[in-house]
Write an enzyme that holds these catalytic residues in place. Sequence first.
Site, PDB file in Angstrom:
ATOM      1  N   ASP A 187       2.329  -6.087   7.848  1.00 22.21           N
ATOM      2  CA  ASP A 187       1.136  -5.244   7.901  1.00 22.21           C
ATOM      3  C   ASP A 187      -0.075  -6.143   7.652  1.00 22.21           C
ATOM      4  O   ASP A 187      -0.165  -6.809   6.613  1.00 22.21           O
ATOM      5  CB  ASP A 187       1.242  -4.144   6.833  1.00 22.21           C
ATOM      6  CG  ASP A 187       0.114  -3.120   6.965  1.00 22.21           C
ATOM      7  OD1 ASP A 187      -0.994  -3.505   7.400  1.00 22.21           O
ATOM      8  OD2 ASP A 187       0.342  -1.951   6.615  1.00 22.21           O
ATOM      9  N   PHE A 191       0.850  -1.185   0.000  1.00 23.19           N
ATOM     10  CA  PHE A 191       0.000   0.000   0.000  1.00 23.19           C
ATOM     11  C   PHE A 191       0.893   1.245   0.000  1.00 23.19           C
ATOM     12  O   PHE A 191       1.874   1.313   0.752  1.00 23.19           O
ATOM     13  CB  PHE A 191      -0.871  -0.022   1.256  1.00 23.19           C
ATOM     14  CG  PHE A 191      -1.970   0.996   1.255  1.00 23.19           C
ATOM     15  CD1 PHE A 191      -3.110   0.817   0.486  1.00 23.19           C
ATOM     16  CD2 PHE A 191      -1.871   2.134   2.032  1.00 23.19           C
ATOM     17  CE1 PHE A 191      -4.122   1.748   0.496  1.00 23.19           C
ATOM     18  CE2 PHE A 191      -2.891   3.074   2.055  1.00 23.19           C
ATOM     19  CZ  PHE A 191      -4.018   2.884   1.282  1.00 23.19           C
ATOM     20  N   TYR A 196     -10.529  -0.561  11.074  1.00 23.68           N
ATOM     21  CA  TYR A 196     -11.770  -0.080  10.429  1.00 23.68           C
ATOM     22  C   TYR A 196     -12.135  -0.902   9.202  1.00 23.68           C
ATOM     23  O   TYR A 196     -13.159  -0.657   8.595  1.00 23.68           O
ATOM     24  CB  TYR A 196     -11.666   1.410  10.069  1.00 23.68           C
ATOM     25  CG  TYR A 196     -10.407   1.780   9.316  1.00 23.68           C
ATOM     26  CD1 TYR A 196     -10.303   1.537   7.948  1.00 23.68           C
ATOM     27  CD2 TYR A 196      -9.325   2.350   9.967  1.00 23.68           C
ATOM     28  CE1 TYR A 196      -9.152   1.860   7.263  1.00 23.68           C
ATOM     29  CE2 TYR A 196      -8.162   2.682   9.289  1.00 23.68           C
ATOM     30  CZ  TYR A 196      -8.083   2.431   7.940  1.00 23.68           C
ATOM     31  OH  TYR A 196      -6.935   2.743   7.265  1.00 23.68           O
ATOM     32  N   LYS A 197     -11.285  -1.853   8.815  1.00 20.27           N
ATOM     33  CA  LYS A 197     -11.581  -2.695   7.644  1.00 20.27           C
ATOM     34  C   LYS A 197     -12.378  -3.914   8.133  1.00 20.27           C
ATOM     35  O   LYS A 197     -13.512  -3.760   8.564  1.00 20.27           O
ATOM     36  CB  LYS A 197     -10.288  -3.043   6.910  1.00 20.27           C
ATOM     37  CG  LYS A 197      -9.679  -1.793   6.253  1.00 20.27           C
ATOM     38  CD  LYS A 197      -8.311  -2.004   5.647  1.00 20.27           C
ATOM     39  CE  LYS A 197      -7.799  -0.701   5.019  1.00 20.27           C
ATOM     40  NZ  LYS A 197      -6.345  -0.696   4.790  1.00 20.27           N
ATOM     41  N   ARG A 243     -12.669  -3.962  -7.269  1.00 21.30           N
ATOM     42  CA  ARG A 243     -12.256  -4.744  -6.091  1.00 21.30           C
ATOM     43  C   ARG A 243     -13.475  -5.082  -5.233  1.00 21.30           C
ATOM     44  O   ARG A 243     -14.321  -4.219  -4.984  1.00 21.30           O
ATOM     45  CB  ARG A 243     -11.253  -3.908  -5.301  1.00 21.30           C
ATOM     46  CG  ARG A 243     -10.622  -4.633  -4.148  1.00 21.30           C
ATOM     47  CD  ARG A 243      -9.560  -3.763  -3.514  1.00 21.30           C
ATOM     48  NE  ARG A 243     -10.145  -2.650  -2.774  1.00 21.30           N
ATOM     49  CZ  ARG A 243      -9.563  -2.040  -1.743  1.00 21.30           C
ATOM     50  NH1 ARG A 243      -8.364  -2.429  -1.348  1.00 21.30           N
ATOM     51  NH2 ARG A 243     -10.148  -1.052  -1.115  1.00 21.30           N
TER      52      ARG A 243
HETATM   53  C1  LIG Z   1      -5.713   0.671   4.673  1.00 22.29           C
HETATM   54  C2  LIG Z   1      -4.237   0.610   4.708  1.00 22.29           C
HETATM   55  C3  LIG Z   1      -3.479   1.669   5.256  1.00 22.29           C
HETATM   56  C4  LIG Z   1      -4.138   2.929   5.737  1.00 22.29           C
HETATM   57  O1  LIG Z   1      -3.376   3.560   6.723  1.00 22.29           O
HETATM   58  P1  LIG Z   1      -4.057   4.657   7.672  1.00 22.29           P
HETATM   59  O2  LIG Z   1      -2.928   5.282   8.361  1.00 22.29           O
HETATM   60  O3  LIG Z   1      -5.013   3.925   8.580  1.00 22.29           O
HETATM   61  O4  LIG Z   1      -4.811   5.603   6.799  1.00 22.29           O
HETATM   62  C5  LIG Z   1      -2.101   1.506   5.347  1.00 22.29           C
HETATM   63  N1  LIG Z   1      -1.500   0.392   4.876  1.00 22.29           N
HETATM   64  C6  LIG Z   1      -2.190  -0.631   4.332  1.00 22.29           C
HETATM   65  C7  LIG Z   1      -1.483  -1.858   3.868  1.00 22.29           C
HETATM   66  C8  LIG Z   1      -3.580  -0.540   4.213  1.00 22.29           C
HETATM   67  O5  LIG Z   1      -4.265  -1.531   3.646  1.00 22.29           O
END
Ligand SMILES: *Cc1c(COP(=O)(O)O)cnc(C)c1O
Length: 399
Positions: free
Chosen positions: A186, A117, A211-212, A358
């Site tokens: 992660d 990400f 939150y996911k 997705r």
């Molecule tokens: C959703 C996601 C994020 C989002 O990070 P925030 O700091 O919560 O906005 C970061 N890394 C990955 C791999 C994600 O899927």
Amino acid sequence: MTDLSTDFTRTRAAFHLPSGVTYLDGNSLGPMPVAARDRVAAMMQDEWAQMLIRGWNEAGWYAQPRVTGDRIARLIGAGDGQVVMGDTLSIKVFQAVSAARALRPGRRVILSDSGNFPSDLYVVQGLARAIDSDLRVVEPEAVAEAIDDDLAVLMLTEVDYRTGRRHDMAALTAAAHDAGALTVWDLAHSAGAVDVDLLGADADFAVGCTYKYLNGGPGAPAFIWTHPRHADAAQPILQGWMGHAAPFAFQPDYEPAGGVERMRVGTPPVIALAALDAALDVWDHVAMPDLRARSIELTEAFIAQVEASCPDLTLNSPRDPARRGSQVSFRHPQAYAVMQALIAQGVIGDFRAPDVLRFGFAPLYNTAEDVSRAVGIMARILREGSWDRQEYHARAAVT
Ligand SMILES: *Cc1c(COP(=O)(O)O)cnc(C)c1O
């Protein structure tokens, strides 16, 4: 745990799912648990309004990041006292990678993959500048062969946010350890989606958001896990007062708290933790092997039905369910407009640049009917070309 038999009718009933909506975007923002509304209202009225500052002790606000961390630990194969909540995932990536790098002095390479990400890569690009390190990014399939003796930290997202491809955490962790390096995993698209076993994989650090698939609500706090062998040695770079050994001694110099609590930074988001606590209640009667089995059933059915009825779409996820998380993506040259047409028909997935549709499958509330309804509507939109309208091409700020 083995005597748990998961009642998915009951877990689905725990969520507010608006009528007329087939929700396949819980990998981006989970739906609201019905109990969250009352839990937050009670926290506001009984704790904040009545107790005022005394809530930090009397309502347990101060300990909440650790108490909630223990509830997450069960879902990711970690032990009690090993997980702490707070901040956003991007901040926790910084905390974990900086601490891991500091445990490998003399090595300067941090390795990640191009499927990671962007925020994780951005954070580590900035961090690398500050701590005289190099971020190396290779293709996801090339990670294993890129591990060498210069490596300090292997930083990977287990499940790819776009394709759903799942790395082999145990094998890559073993390869990193053989080379003398540490791992940061992660779990943004793993926690609550697949059966994670951090201790079994012998990982070093892990982070994730809530939150996911954990349904804690927009902006819910992130979590960080440190393996017990590092917990008292890891030095966070972001040294905040809540991670101090004695925050209320107000000493001028930092001294880390024992264990994972040193990864705390500042004041925890207590209202958000109340919503998350209600969301975690839903997991109390869920066995992770049941969750994984149902996730595979849903994604296998979705792929088979899409391939049978949507010839314009190309599978963008691994075909082998063992190599996949709980989401599936397909490619289409006009993916953005196709997704807007789907959303207008009540099927909510999302679009990821440049051409990806997705769909996330959350076993707690998604059903076989969700799969067939989504595919039926998508097949009709593609057959009739009804996605090709002006309004479906206009891009919003958040996609
Ligand atoms: C959703 C996601 C994020 C989002 O990070 P925030 O700091 O919560 O906005 C970061 N890394 C990955 C791999 C994600 O899927």
